[in-house]
Design a protein around this motif. Sequence first.
Motif, PDB file in Angstrom:
ATOM      1  N   ALA A  68       0.826  -1.208   0.000  1.00 37.11           N
ATOM      2  CA  ALA A  68       0.000   0.000   0.000  1.00 37.11           C
ATOM      3  C   ALA A  68       0.862   1.261   0.000  1.00 37.11           C
ATOM      4  O   ALA A  68       0.560   2.230  -0.696  1.00 37.11           O
ATOM      5  N   GLU A  69       1.961   1.233   0.749  1.00 35.66           N
ATOM      6  CA  GLU A  69       2.850   2.396   0.791  1.00 35.66           C
ATOM      7  C   GLU A  69       3.629   2.563  -0.513  1.00 35.66           C
ATOM      8  O   GLU A  69       3.872   3.680  -0.952  1.00 35.66           O
ATOM      9  N   LEU A  70       4.014   1.458  -1.138  1.00 34.31           N
ATOM     10  CA  LEU A  70       4.732   1.542  -2.413  1.00 34.31           C
ATOM     11  C   LEU A  70       3.820   2.032  -3.536  1.00 34.31           C
ATOM     12  O   LEU A  70       4.257   2.747  -4.434  1.00 34.31           O
ATOM     13  N   LEU A  71       2.560   1.641  -3.497  1.00 36.37           N
ATOM     14  CA  LEU A  71       1.630   1.947  -4.590  1.00 36.37           C
ATOM     15  C   LEU A  71       0.741   3.154  -4.318  1.00 36.37           C
ATOM     16  O   LEU A  71      -0.252   3.351  -5.020  1.00 36.37           O
ATOM     17  N   GLU A  82       3.969   7.915 -13.075  1.00 36.03           N
ATOM     18  CA  GLU A  82       3.580   6.904 -12.092  1.00 36.03           C
ATOM     19  C   GLU A  82       4.752   5.987 -11.744  1.00 36.03           C
ATOM     20  O   GLU A  82       4.940   5.620 -10.589  1.00 36.03           O
ATOM     21  N   VAL A  83       5.537   5.627 -12.737  1.00 37.75           N
ATOM     22  CA  VAL A  83       6.708   4.781 -12.481  1.00 37.75           C
ATOM     23  C   VAL A  83       7.711   5.551 -11.614  1.00 37.75           C
ATOM     24  O   VAL A  83       8.288   4.999 -10.676  1.00 37.75           O
ATOM     25  N   ASN A  84       7.883   6.837 -11.893  1.00 41.37           N
ATOM     26  CA  ASN A  84       8.789   7.673 -11.101  1.00 41.37           C
ATOM     27  C   ASN A  84       8.289   7.785  -9.658  1.00 41.37           C
ATOM     28  O   ASN A  84       9.080   7.730  -8.710  1.00 41.37           O
ATOM     29  N   LEU A  85       7.000   7.931  -9.478  1.00 42.26           N
ATOM     30  CA  LEU A  85       6.415   7.985  -8.136  1.00 42.26           C
ATOM     31  C   LEU A  85       6.672   6.676  -7.396  1.00 42.26           C
ATOM     32  O   LEU A  85       7.054   6.671  -6.219  1.00 42.26           O
ATOM     33  N   PHE A  86       6.502   5.556  -8.094  1.00 42.84           N
ATOM     34  CA  PHE A  86       6.757   4.244  -7.492  1.00 42.84           C
ATOM     35  C   PHE A  86       8.222   4.123  -7.063  1.00 42.84           C
ATOM     36  O   PHE A  86       8.522   3.646  -5.968  1.00 42.84           O
ATOM     37  N   LEU A  87       9.143   4.557  -7.941  1.00 41.96           N
ATOM     38  CA  LEU A  87      10.567   4.478  -7.603  1.00 41.96           C
ATOM     39  C   LEU A  87      10.894   5.354  -6.391  1.00 41.96           C
ATOM     40  O   LEU A  87      11.715   4.972  -5.553  1.00 41.96           O
ATOM     41  N   ARG A  92      12.233   5.359  -0.514  1.00 40.10           N
ATOM     42  CA  ARG A  92      11.879   5.668   0.888  1.00 40.10           C
ATOM     43  C   ARG A  92      11.850   4.396   1.731  1.00 40.10           C
ATOM     44  O   ARG A  92      12.353   4.369   2.854  1.00 40.10           O
ATOM     45  N   GLN A  93      11.237   3.330   1.188  1.00 40.13           N
ATOM     46  CA  GLN A  93      11.132   2.079   1.938  1.00 40.13           C
ATOM     47  C   GLN A  93      12.505   1.434   2.129  1.00 40.13           C
ATOM     48  O   GLN A  93      12.784   0.857   3.176  1.00 40.13           O
ATOM     49  N   LEU A  94      13.353   1.542   1.116  1.00 45.31           N
ATOM     50  CA  LEU A  94      14.707   0.993   1.234  1.00 45.31           C
ATOM     51  C   LEU A  94      15.517   1.777   2.267  1.00 45.31           C
ATOM     52  O   LEU A  94      16.247   1.187   3.067  1.00 45.31           O
ATOM     53  N   ALA A  95      15.370   3.095   2.276  1.00 47.28           N
ATOM     54  CA  ALA A  95      16.097   3.924   3.244  1.00 47.28           C
ATOM     55  C   ALA A  95      15.637   3.632   4.666  1.00 47.28           C
ATOM     56  O   ALA A  95      16.440   3.690   5.606  1.00 47.28           O
ATOM     57  N   ARG A  96      14.382   3.303   4.835  1.00 46.74           N
ATOM     58  CA  ARG A  96      13.856   2.959   6.167  1.00 46.74           C
ATOM     59  C   ARG A  96      14.143   1.513   6.546  1.00 46.74           C
ATOM     60  O   ARG A  96      13.730   1.061   7.607  1.00 46.74           O
ATOM     61  N   ALA A 106      15.214  -5.753  -7.628  1.00 43.20           N
ATOM     62  CA  ALA A 106      14.309  -6.416  -8.573  1.00 43.20           C
ATOM     63  C   ALA A 106      13.174  -5.479  -8.988  1.00 43.20           C
ATOM     64  O   ALA A 106      12.842  -5.384 -10.179  1.00 43.20           O
ATOM     65  N   LEU A 107      12.595  -4.766  -8.032  1.00 37.66           N
ATOM     66  CA  LEU A 107      11.495  -3.847  -8.350  1.00 37.66           C
ATOM     67  C   LEU A 107      11.980  -2.670  -9.196  1.00 37.66           C
ATOM     68  O   LEU A 107      11.271  -2.214 -10.107  1.00 37.66           O
ATOM     69  N   ALA A 108      13.175  -2.192  -8.928  1.00 35.16           N
ATOM     70  CA  ALA A 108      13.735  -1.100  -9.739  1.00 35.16           C
ATOM     71  C   ALA A 108      13.981  -1.579 -11.169  1.00 35.16           C
ATOM     72  O   ALA A 108      13.715  -0.852 -12.134  1.00 35.16           O
ATOM     73  N   TYR A 109      14.448  -2.794 -11.331  1.00 38.79           N
ATOM     74  CA  TYR A 109      14.684  -3.338 -12.672  1.00 38.79           C
ATOM     75  C   TYR A 109      13.367  -3.505 -13.424  1.00 38.79           C
ATOM     76  O   TYR A 109      13.271  -3.175 -14.607  1.00 38.79           O
ATOM     77  N   ILE A 110      12.351  -3.992 -12.745  1.00 45.37           N
ATOM     78  CA  ILE A 110      11.030  -4.131 -13.368  1.00 45.37           C
ATOM     79  C   ILE A 110      10.513  -2.758 -13.796  1.00 45.37           C
ATOM     80  O   ILE A 110       9.943  -2.600 -14.877  1.00 45.37           O
ATOM     81  N   SER A 111      10.732  -1.743 -12.970  1.00 39.62           N
ATOM     82  CA  SER A 111      10.320  -0.378 -13.319  1.00 39.62           C
ATOM     83  C   SER A 111      11.041   0.100 -14.570  1.00 39.62           C
ATOM     84  O   SER A 111      10.444   0.753 -15.436  1.00 39.62           O
ATOM     85  N   GLN A 112      12.317  -0.225 -14.687  1.00 37.95           N
ATOM     86  CA  GLN A 112      13.082   0.142 -15.879  1.00 37.95           C
ATOM     87  C   GLN A 112      12.499  -0.536 -17.120  1.00 37.95           C
ATOM     88  O   GLN A 112      12.368   0.091 -18.174  1.00 37.95           O
TER      89      GLN A 112
END
Length: 179
Positions: A68-71, A82-87, A92-96, A106-112
């Motif tokens: 929910a926080e990622l999306l 939208e892809v930029n917002l997701f990234l 943020r989640q990775l930093a936390r 993996a999620l960053a690669y899928i976004s690419q």
Amino acid sequence: MSPKSVTTVNATVDHQCQHISPKGNRCHMLIDEHHHPANGAQRSTLCAYHADRLKAAVPVVDPEVLAAELLTDIDSFTTADEVNLFLGNLVRQLARKRIARRDAIALAYISQLILTSQTAMTRQRAALEEAAEGAELGGLIAGLRQASSQLASLGNQQSASAAAQPGNEDPQRAASHAQ
């Protein structure tokens, strides 16, 4: 061969912890049989110490809350915004430290991949629109040519019929001949 040069495979190798330190040294502790890995593996590959350290390194977060926080504010991944917002949410989640580094990669690669496919789809749509516009313009030009040739043939028919009839001379010509 002498019996001293033959090496036997130790049966405990499969029962030793699979953790490798940053210096490349492998842990020699026995695997914790009571530890259940979070990644869905059938059996643990770590000793109790390294299994506990792994748990502490990546805190357990409810997957629904994380999703929910990622999306947040993303309806679909059809625009680059939208892809930029997701990234941004992913960073943020990775930093936390709420998402594992491998999952984030993996999620960053899928976004690419999504961004690359969006670019290709945009080019394809533009080419199709261009072709449709070209076909439409071609149809309009053909229609104009046909109408022009019809008007020209009508004009030729009228001038030919006017020349054939002696009483239907042009009034300006008749006036100039009379003077």
